[in-house]
Design a protein around this motif. Structure first.
Motif, mmCIF file in Angstrom:
data_model
loop_
_atom_site.group_PDB
_atom_site.id
_atom_site.type_symbol
_atom_site.label_atom_id
_atom_site.label_comp_id
_atom_site.label_asym_id
_atom_site.label_seq_id
_atom_site.Cartn_x
_atom_site.Cartn_y
_atom_site.Cartn_z
ATOM 1 N N VAL A 198 8.214 7.242 13.351
ATOM 2 C CA VAL A 198 8.341 6.536 12.345
ATOM 3 C C VAL A 198 7.343 6.244 11.574
ATOM 4 O O VAL A 198 7.359 6.638 10.059
ATOM 5 N N THR A 199 6.017 5.934 12.176
ATOM 6 C CA THR A 199 4.899 5.806 11.063
ATOM 7 C C THR A 199 4.507 7.223 10.306
ATOM 8 O O THR A 199 4.332 6.990 9.224
ATOM 9 N N ALA A 200 4.654 8.261 11.096
ATOM 10 C CA ALA A 200 4.476 9.420 10.304
ATOM 11 C C ALA A 200 5.301 9.917 9.145
ATOM 12 O O ALA A 200 5.110 10.239 8.050
ATOM 13 N N LEU A 201 6.768 9.282 9.243
ATOM 14 C CA LEU A 201 7.544 9.572 8.165
ATOM 15 C C LEU A 201 7.472 8.537 7.104
ATOM 16 O O LEU A 201 7.882 8.769 6.043
ATOM 17 N N ILE A 202 7.070 7.357 7.465
ATOM 18 C CA ILE A 202 7.333 6.355 6.441
ATOM 19 C C ILE A 202 5.733 5.816 5.617
ATOM 20 O O ILE A 202 5.906 5.311 4.591
ATOM 21 N N SER A 203 4.834 5.965 6.438
ATOM 22 C CA SER A 203 3.692 5.557 5.900
ATOM 23 C C SER A 203 2.688 6.526 4.984
ATOM 24 O O SER A 203 2.742 7.803 5.070
ATOM 25 N N SER A 204 2.551 5.966 4.070
ATOM 26 C CA SER A 204 1.575 6.691 2.857
ATOM 27 C C SER A 204 0.301 6.824 2.954
ATOM 28 O O SER A 204 -0.104 7.932 2.270
ATOM 29 N N GLY A 205 -0.429 6.312 3.968
ATOM 30 C CA GLY A 205 -1.883 6.677 4.178
ATOM 31 C C GLY A 205 -2.734 5.578 3.263
ATOM 32 O O GLY A 205 -3.998 6.172 3.253
ATOM 33 N N ASN A 206 -2.179 4.840 2.873
ATOM 34 C CA ASN A 206 -3.043 3.969 1.970
ATOM 35 C C ASN A 206 -4.116 3.088 2.741
ATOM 36 O O ASN A 206 -3.876 2.233 3.527
ATOM 37 N N ALA A 207 -5.403 3.749 2.833
ATOM 38 C CA ALA A 207 -6.407 3.190 3.667
ATOM 39 C C ALA A 207 -7.187 1.875 3.106
ATOM 40 O O ALA A 207 -8.431 1.739 3.320
ATOM 41 N N ALA A 208 -6.813 1.715 1.796
ATOM 42 C CA ALA A 208 -7.600 0.443 1.138
ATOM 43 C C ALA A 208 -7.932 -0.652 2.084
ATOM 44 O O ALA A 208 -6.985 -1.097 3.306
ATOM 45 N N PRO A 209 -8.985 -1.423 2.033
ATOM 46 C CA PRO A 209 -10.123 -0.825 0.831
ATOM 47 C C PRO A 209 -10.903 0.332 0.994
ATOM 48 O O PRO A 209 -11.789 0.511 0.074
ATOM 49 N N LEU A 210 -10.930 1.089 2.140
ATOM 50 C CA LEU A 210 -11.504 2.124 2.319
ATOM 51 C C LEU A 210 -10.914 3.497 1.395
ATOM 52 O O LEU A 210 -9.633 3.447 1.142
ATOM 53 N N PRO A 211 -11.637 4.379 0.952
ATOM 54 C CA PRO A 211 -10.812 5.423 0.301
ATOM 55 C C PRO A 211 -10.410 6.379 1.290
ATOM 56 O O PRO A 211 -10.488 6.470 2.671
ATOM 57 N N TYR A 212 -9.294 7.122 0.747
ATOM 58 C CA TYR A 212 -8.393 7.989 1.640
ATOM 59 C C TYR A 212 -9.253 9.326 1.922
ATOM 60 O O TYR A 212 -9.793 10.076 1.182
ATOM 61 N N LEU A 213 -9.222 9.689 3.259
ATOM 62 C CA LEU A 213 -9.940 10.776 3.718
ATOM 63 C C LEU A 213 -8.846 11.765 4.570
ATOM 64 O O LEU A 213 -8.300 10.969 5.501
#
Length: 963
Positions: free
Chosen positions: A779-794
């Motif tokens: 479920v997490t793989a399908l719905i999560s957009s990967g917003n890592a705020a306050p850290l930048p996305y890597l």
């Protein structure tokens, strides 16, 4: 059968016709028809069932007749010899079967020397009347009533009894007619009636020896006549004062008592007193003075008490009791006025005392098998009837009913104390009955005077006392009464549960009431450690197995109310400290569930210590329920928005969890390996799941503190908690399971709790956690957009990708540890099947694809929704290259390891990529993207063809041949 069917049909028809007569008639006719049909059906079924038997019987009869017809030498026997008649006439097959039985049949030469004699004997037997059928319950009751009436009328001198009835009615009619017509002066008429009564007395007394029945009947009629005349002269016609009438009535009453005692005639006494009690009812008028009636009845009751000292005539005692209290009840419900209170109160007290004394005298004069006989009607009757009348008199006075109950309790307990002191053995049954009645009134006085909580407390203590008395005296009935009383007390307390308002801690009805109930139940449970002794009667033996099972329930009830006492104190409300303020809780409502948890855990800890010191196994039970308390408290606190790390919540949580762990350790250490092992395993498993929820709550607290609810950090919280628990279980329990000898035995080299619960942790607890990890990762793989705020996305270093990678690794590590366990847990072999591997491969495929999708969203600006991702040329091109790369890796790996099945999986993925290129990318992609996709995929396919050829089939050796 037909009659009963008709009666039932008539009753049903009467009911359905709204109690009309025509319904009864129609229903009765239908019932008769149904009964006739039912009887025919039953007879037909019986005939059909016995047809074969009847044929055998007919053949037997025919053979017997043939043998009897043969010429035989006659045996000299009396001519009148005949078969002895059966006790019940039998017809049909039953009669023939009975005659054919060897142990009942006589020699043929004696029973029937010829067919003619046999036929004559059979005809005589057939003419015998059939035995009447046994009546039903209703018919038996009606028959008994009719028989009793016939015995009274026709027993003894029937003519005299009927004549007295007619004479009494005729004299009443004569008096009424003479009064209305004014034929004679009233004095003359009354004197004539008195003369008739005296004449009856004289004649009856003179014939007492020659014709006792006749004489006693006349004397009874004479006494009743004089009673009637005196009361009419004083009450209706006021020919002389009431005081004079009472003096004369006392003389008549004394005369009747003397005659009855002289002749030892209970019938004469009953007749005399029945007439005396009937006088006020027959000639009562409106506006009479009730004091006169009460005084008159008191005189009669004193006379009955005097007779009871001489003779144990129960019918006379019951006559006086029912007449007195019946008339008092009738008058109290129809004519009582507050001005009559003093007279009614005095009459009631005297009447109760008289009939209690009468019951004692009856028991004294009537010996029984084990102790003197007790008249239960006269023991319970004055208590029930008298208390009901007393409540009617004082119900409008403050605590009137309570004081009435205490008064009756004092009377019965005082009498029981006196008789137990002077006549313990002779009055044993009566003493116990008096004690039961007195205790019952004390029990009843409590709710009439106090609130529900104090009432329940008093009843619980009383129930414990009754149980203790029954245990000391080996009597099962007091013990059962004590347990029932405690149950009622508990229900009353629970029915009145509400917030306690008190400024005094502990010393308030909520706490004290529950605590007293708890102490009573715990004392009962302590006494029930060993089966109590009983008298050995049939009822005692039947109750003993039930009582033997009440020890554990009694303890749990006591422990529950012990905890309820502390709960009531925790939710206690303090009264307002100043005018205008409202009541307020003593403790913070949000903190109350944790305080209750701590109180419950501390109580269970104390009970476990007592179980160890006092060798009381049932006291261990609360320690096994601590996990349930933890889960319920966590659910409640989470529902109101309180987290584990809040202050001071965390301190109470630490205390409660440490108590739970300590009790688990003590139970595992002090009980045998097989005792409660399954239950302990369930608790350990549940503890793992509870720890997972607690860890998730801690992480949510951190998320809430950092205000990260809209980021990927919040989306992976629960998944990370389950992954952490699964890794911990695999690392600890997985190693312990490799050297498992038996599930219930301590493991060498492992510490508690893995020394005996490794299987519970590594398998039973881990399976649901692994399922949660798998589903959560999907479920997490399908719905999560990967917003890592306050850290930048890597890419690959964001919280989503890292958690998903850990999930996949944890699942594979757990799977391998279970497959390496010795012995393997039941059902764990399925983890090595291709289906399990395919499930993991599917999850890995989804994770890899969503990594690219999140990269396209975060780095390339594609919107995070299904439509935008599917329509994106960049996304589709990347997926084609990704799938081809995965296929290349699988096929190269399979070729080097010679795993033909894995190579075919890669080939299938490559074929899926080609289909996607032709069906999707060819039409939807732009020129550049389409070129890149096709070129890259084509090159990779060439590389596959060069580096990963199809592995050969495995070699099969069969019967010495190689293929």
């Amino acid at each position: 059968m037909i009659v009963w069917a008709g009666m039932i049909g008539a009753l049903i028809g009467w009911i359905f016709a709204d109690f009309e007569t025509w319904g009864m008639i129609v229903g009765g006719l239908i019932g008769l028809v149904a009964g006739l049909g039912l009887r025919r059906g039953v007879r037909s079924e019986v005939a059909q069932a016995t047809r074969a038997l009847q044929a055998q019987i007919d053949a037997l009869i025919a053979r017997s007749a043939t043998e009897s017809a043969r010429p035989v030498e006659p045996i000299q026997a009396p001519v009148d010899v005949a078969p002895p008649p059966a006790p019940r006439a039998a017809t049909g097959a039953a009669a023939v079967i009975g005659a054919a039985e060897p142990d009942q049949a006589a020699p043929p030469s004696i029973w029937a020397t010829s067919p003619r004699e046999a036929n004559a004997a059979s005809a005589r037997r057939d003419r015998l009347p059939a035995a009447p059928a046994e009546p039903g319950i209703v018919a038996a009751a009606v028959t008994a009533a009719v028989t009793a009436a016939k015995d009274w009328v026709f027993g003894g001198n029937t003519i005299v009894r009927v004549g007295l009835i007619i004479l009494f009615v005729g004299l009443s009619f004569l008096a009424s007619y003479a009064t209305s017509a004014g034929l004679f002066p009233i004095e003359f008429r009354l004197a004539l009636v008195v003369a008739v009564g005296i004449a009856l007395l004289v004649v009856g007394f003179r014939t007492r020896e020659s014709r006792p029945g006749f004489g006693l009947a006349l004397q009874g009629g004479g006494i009743a006549t004089i009673y009637l005349t005196l009361f009419a002269a004083a009450k209706l016609y006021t020919l002389f004062p009431i005081a004079a009438a009472f003096v004369l009535m006392i003389v008549v009453c004394a005369l009747g008592c003397a005659l009855a005692l002289l002749q030892r005639s209970q019938a004469l006494a009953v007749t005399a007193f029945a007439g005396g009690f009937a006088v006020p009812l027959l000639l009562a008028g409106d506006g009479g003075n009730i004091v006169v009636v009460f005084a008159y009845y008191t005189i009669l009751n004193l006379a009955i008490l005097f007779v009871a000292q001489q003779q144990s005539w129960r019918i006379l005692n019951l006559l006086g009791f029912f007449a007195t209290f019946g008339v008092a009840t009738l008058w109290g419900t129809t004519s009582y006025q507050p001005a009559d209170f003093v007279a009614a109160q005095g009459f009631l007290i005297v009447s109760v005392l008289i009939y209690v004394a009468t019951a004692i005298l009856y028991s004294r004069e009537t010996p029984g098998r084990f102790s003197n006989v007790v008249d239960t009607t006269l023991l319970f009757g004055p208590a029930m009837a008298g208390f009901g009348l007393q409540v009617g008199l004082v119900h409008d006075r403050p605590f009137g009913s309570a004081f009435a109950a205490l008064g009756f309790a004092a009377l019965y307990l005082g009498v029981a104390g006196w008789t137990m002191r002077y006549r313990r053995d002779a009055f044993r049954v009566m003493n116990e009955t008096m004690l039961a009645i007195g205790i019952g009134f004390v029990t009843l006085a409590v709710p009439l005077a106090l609130g529900a909580r104090w009432t329940s407390a008093a009843w619980a203590l009383e129930g414990a006392g009754a149980f203790w008395v029954g245990m000391r005296r080996a009597r099962w009935m007091p013990r059962m009464f004590g347990i029932l009383l405690q149950m009622i007390a508990a229900l009353i307390y629970l029915g009145g549960v509400s917030g306690t308002i008190s400024a005094i801690p502990l010393a308030n009805p909520g706490f004290v009431g529950a605590m007293l109930i708890a102490l009573a139940a715990l004392a009962t449970a302590w006494w029930l450690r060993q089966p109590p002794q009983h008298s050995g009667s049939r009822w005692a033996k039947a109750y003993a197995p039930i009582e033997a099972m009440l020890g554990a329930p009694a303890f749990m009830v006591g422990f529950t109310f012990w905890c309820l006492a502390w709960f009531a104190e925790i939710i206690r409300m303090a009264p307002p400290r100043a005018a205008g303020l409202t009541i307020a809780p003593v403790f913070d409502p949000g903190l109350q569930p944790l305080l209750m948890l701590t109180a419950f855990g501390g109580s269970a800890w104390v009970a476990l210590i007592l179980a160890h010191r006092w060798r009381w196994p049932v006291a261990r039970l609360p320690s096994y329920t601590m996990l349930i308390a933890l889960v319920l408290t966590f659910t409640v606190t989470a529902g109101v928005g309180r987290h584990v790390l809040h202050t001071p919540d965390w301190a109470l949580w630490v205390v409660a969890i440490l108590l739970h762990i300590w009790m688990l350790y003590r139970n595992d250490s002090e009980t045998a390996a097989t005792d409660h092992h399954a239950l302990a395993g369930i608790i350990h498993v549940g503890g793992v799941w509870f720890a997972t929820a607690m860890l998730a709550d801690v992480l949510w607290t951190a998320i809430d503190g950092a205000r990260l609810w809209s980021t990927a950090w919040a989306e992976v919280t629960l998944l990370f908690a389950t992954v952490a628990v699964l890794v911990a279980l695999t690392w600890s329990a997985g190693r312990a399971m490799r050297n498992v000898a038996a599930p219930a035995e301590p493991k060498t080299g492992a510490r508690w709790p893995l020394d005996r619960h490794a299987m519970a942790y590594g398998w039973y607890a881990a399976v649901p956690i692994a399922v949660l990890v798998y589903l959560g990762a999907m479920v997490t793989a399908l719905i999560s957009s990967g917003n890592a705020a306050p850290l930048p996305y890597l890419p690959l270093l964001n919280p989503v990708d890292l958690t998903l990678g850990l999930s996949l690794a944890a699942l594979e590590l757990w799977r391998r540890s279970l497959l390496a366990a010795v012995p393997m847990p039941p059902g764990a072999a399925t983890l090595g099947n291709p289906v399990a591997l395919a499930a993991l491969a599917g999850l890995a495929f989804v994770i890899v694809n969503t990594v690219w999708l999140r990269f396209a969203h975060q780095m390339l600006g594609v919107a995070w929704n299904g439509g935008a991702l599917l329509d994106s040329v960049i996304v589709q091109t990347g997926l084609a290259i990704l799938w081809t790369s995965l296929a290349l890796a699988l096929m190269v790996l399979a070729s080097r390891r010679a795993q033909r099945s894995l190579w075919l999986v890669g080939a299938g993925l490559l074929a899926l990529t080609v289909a996607k290129l032709l069906l999707v990318d060819l039409n939807a992609a732009g020129g550049g993207a389409r070129i890149v996709a096709f070129i890259v995929v084509g090159v990779l396919m060439l590389v596959v063809g060069y580096l990963a050829p199809l592995p050969p089939k495995p070699t099969v050796v069969e019967k010495g041949l190689t293929t």
